[in-house]
Design an enzyme around this catalytic site. Structure first.
Site, short mmCIF file in Angstrom:
data_model
loop_
_atom_site.label_atom_id
_atom_site.label_comp_id
_atom_site.label_asym_id
_atom_site.label_seq_id
_atom_site.Cartn_x
_atom_site.Cartn_y
_atom_site.Cartn_z
N TYR A 142 0.86 -1.19 0.00
CA TYR A 142 0.00 0.00 0.00
C TYR A 142 0.89 1.23 0.00
CZ TYR A 142 -3.42 3.47 1.65
OH TYR A 142 -4.24 4.57 1.79
N ASP A 237 9.35 2.70 -0.59
CA ASP A 237 8.32 3.38 0.20
C ASP A 237 8.58 3.02 1.66
OD1 ASP A 237 6.19 4.30 1.58
OD2 ASP A 237 4.67 3.50 0.23
N LYS A 265 4.89 9.18 8.64
CA LYS A 265 4.67 8.61 9.97
C LYS A 265 5.67 9.08 11.03
CE LYS A 265 2.13 4.71 8.02
NZ LYS A 265 0.78 4.55 8.51
N1 PMP Z 1 2.98 4.18 2.19
C1 PMP Z 1 2.95 3.26 3.16
C2 PMP Z 1 3.93 2.15 3.15
C3 PMP Z 1 2.00 3.37 4.18
O1 PMP Z 1 1.97 2.44 5.14
C4 PMP Z 1 1.08 4.44 4.16
C5 PMP Z 1 0.01 4.61 5.23
N2 PMP Z 1 -0.25 3.57 6.05
C6 PMP Z 1 1.17 5.37 3.12
C7 PMP Z 1 2.13 5.21 2.15
C8 PMP Z 1 0.23 6.54 3.06
O2 PMP Z 1 0.51 7.45 4.06
P1 PMP Z 1 -0.61 8.50 4.52
O3 PMP Z 1 -1.68 7.71 5.19
O4 PMP Z 1 0.14 9.42 5.44
O5 PMP Z 1 -1.08 9.19 3.29
#
Ligand code: PMP
Length: 426
Positions: A142, A237, A265
């Site tokens: 994701y 990511d 995060k």
């Molecule tokens: N990339 C990863 C690996 C994530 O775990 C997340 C959110 N859980 C995101 C992108 C998206 O981040 P956000 O919810 O701050 O938009």
């Protein structure tokens, strides 16, 4: 539960599904999402005053636990001087410098407001840099709710069973290729076929949105090799894994340096944040140096910078990460032992301060197919039993668990005692 239930009734009238992010809604596990109002250390208290040991940690950011006094002080002092100026501020320089010094692939970084913005912008600059359109991603990974990346996504998209997404035109995902995670052969084959058209491959170096699945030995190496061979960019990511699986991210832990890295995060310590960065020649394609447009009204605001920096100083202090990893092992191994004793089939994964519980006898879990085959009903029973016991796990079988520096012996022991009683009811 009374206040929580009242609030949820009101929320459902005002906010779709009563939540501002789908996975909060308890759709996977059933029941009513709990409203929380206060946190301290490893604990948080719901709107009815019940206390829980927290293993969600705001879905990763709270690596120092809830309301750490040092972090709160820095945030309050900064906030007292104004929340945002829409101009450059010193905190941005400090946070960018910290990230560049800490994360091997970063020569430059740009700060944004969410992980979604980070991955979306990284794709744009990668496409501009290579002059190519195709993007490779992995099933069950994701990367936020970026249109082009919602194909076969993990996390809430997986819990809610949305394989693609209504509202995303087919033309937008026509250049997205989704491959099985941890399948080096599939990657090689894909690059043999399409390599010259692929702008970038984006991967969660430790998958954290199909529960917690670390890379098999040689997988990340293969990604680095094929992208280099074909002139495509490798994007890690690390929104979730950054400062979670190691103080230098997954790239430090596994010794693979991507071209671009996305962060989020932990680097905001609980305030809205994201960042992307990497090679200088790629990053200097961004406006105002180059032509690739990317912007943000509140990007780099001083309060987020203060929360992020204060948090990063804690997690990179000498010995801090090692201690956190030991605590996480104690929890993961302890839960496994209690499952074994109760005769409940359970596989456990761990990477740094993240862990995954899989109700299956098919260990080790390394593939998305195995994750999907787990006993979801058993997870749901365990989740609700733990909730009753005062332990808050992510309300979905496809989410990782997060431990913080504030999880001390007492919190760990409470968790393991609760697990022992919960397994008896699974
Ligand atoms: N990339 C990863 C690996 C994530 O775990 C997340 C959110 N859980 C995101 C992108 C998206 O981040 P956000 O919810 O701050 O938009």
């Amino acid at each position: 539960m009374q206040r929580t239930q009242e609030l949820f009734q009101q929320a459902r009238e005002l906010i779709p599904g009563g939540v501002n992010s789908p996975v909060r809604a308890f759709k996977g596990v059933g029941g009513t999402p709990i409203f929380f109002e206060r946190g301290e250390g490893p604990y948080m208290w719901d709107a009815d005053g019940k206390r829980y040991v927290d293993y969600v940690c705001s879905w990763g950011p709270l690596v120092a636990g809830h309301a750490d006094p040092d972090i709160m002080k820095r945030v309050q002092e900064t906030a007292a001087k104004g929340l945002s100026f829409g101009t450059p501020v010193e905190g941005e320089v400090d946070l960018a410098r910290f990230l560049v010094n800490q994360i091997p692939s970063l020569e430059m970084a740009r700060l944004v407001n969410s992980g979604t913005e980070a991955t979306m912008s990284a794709l744009r600059v990668a496409r501009a840099h290579t002059g190519r359109n195709k993007i490779v991603k992995f099933q069950g990974n994701y990367h936020g709710h970026v249109d082009a990346l919602l194909a076969q996504a993990g996390s809430g998209a997986l819990t809610l069973g949305v394989p693609g997404c209504p509202g995303v035109p087919e033309s937008v995902v026509a250049d997205t290729i989704a491959l099985p995670y941890n399948d080096a052969e599939a990657v090689e084959q894909c690059f043999n076929e399409h390599g010259d058209d692929i702008a970038a491959l984006i991967v969660e170096p430790v998958a954290g949105n199909m529960n917690c699945v670390p890379p098999e030995s040689g997988f990340l190496e293969k990604l680095r090799e094929v992208t280099q061979q074909h002139g495509s960019l490798l994007i890690f990511d690390e929104v979730m894994t950054g400062f979670r699986v190691g103080p230098q991210g997954a790239q430090g832990r596994y010794g693979i340096t991507p071209d671009l890295t996305c962060l989020g995060k932990v680097i905001g310590g609980g305030m809205p944040v994201g960042a992307f960065g990497g090679r200088r020649d790629v990053m200097e394609q961004l406006a105002p140096v180059g032509g690739v447009y990317q912007a943000g009204t509140l990007a780099g605001n001083p309060v987020t910078m203060a929360a992020g920096l204060a948090t990063l100083e804690k997690i990179t202090a000498p010995g801090a990460f090692e201690g956190l990893e030991r605590t996480t092992a104690e929890i993961a191994d302890g839960i496994k032992q209690r499952a074994d004793a109760a005769g409940v089939p359970l596989a456990v994964n761990q990477a740094g301060s993240m862990f995954g519980l899989f109700f299956t006898d098919d260990a080790p879990v390394t593939r998305f197919e195995q994750v999907k085959d787990c006993d979801l009903e058993a997870f749901n029973r365990f989740f609700h039993a733990m909730l009753e016991e005062g332990v808050y796990l992510a309300p979905a079988a496809f989410e990782a668990g997060f431990v913080s520096l504030a999880h001390d012996e007492t919190a760990v022991q409470e968790t393991l005692d609760a697990a022992e009683r919960a397994f008896a009811r699974v």
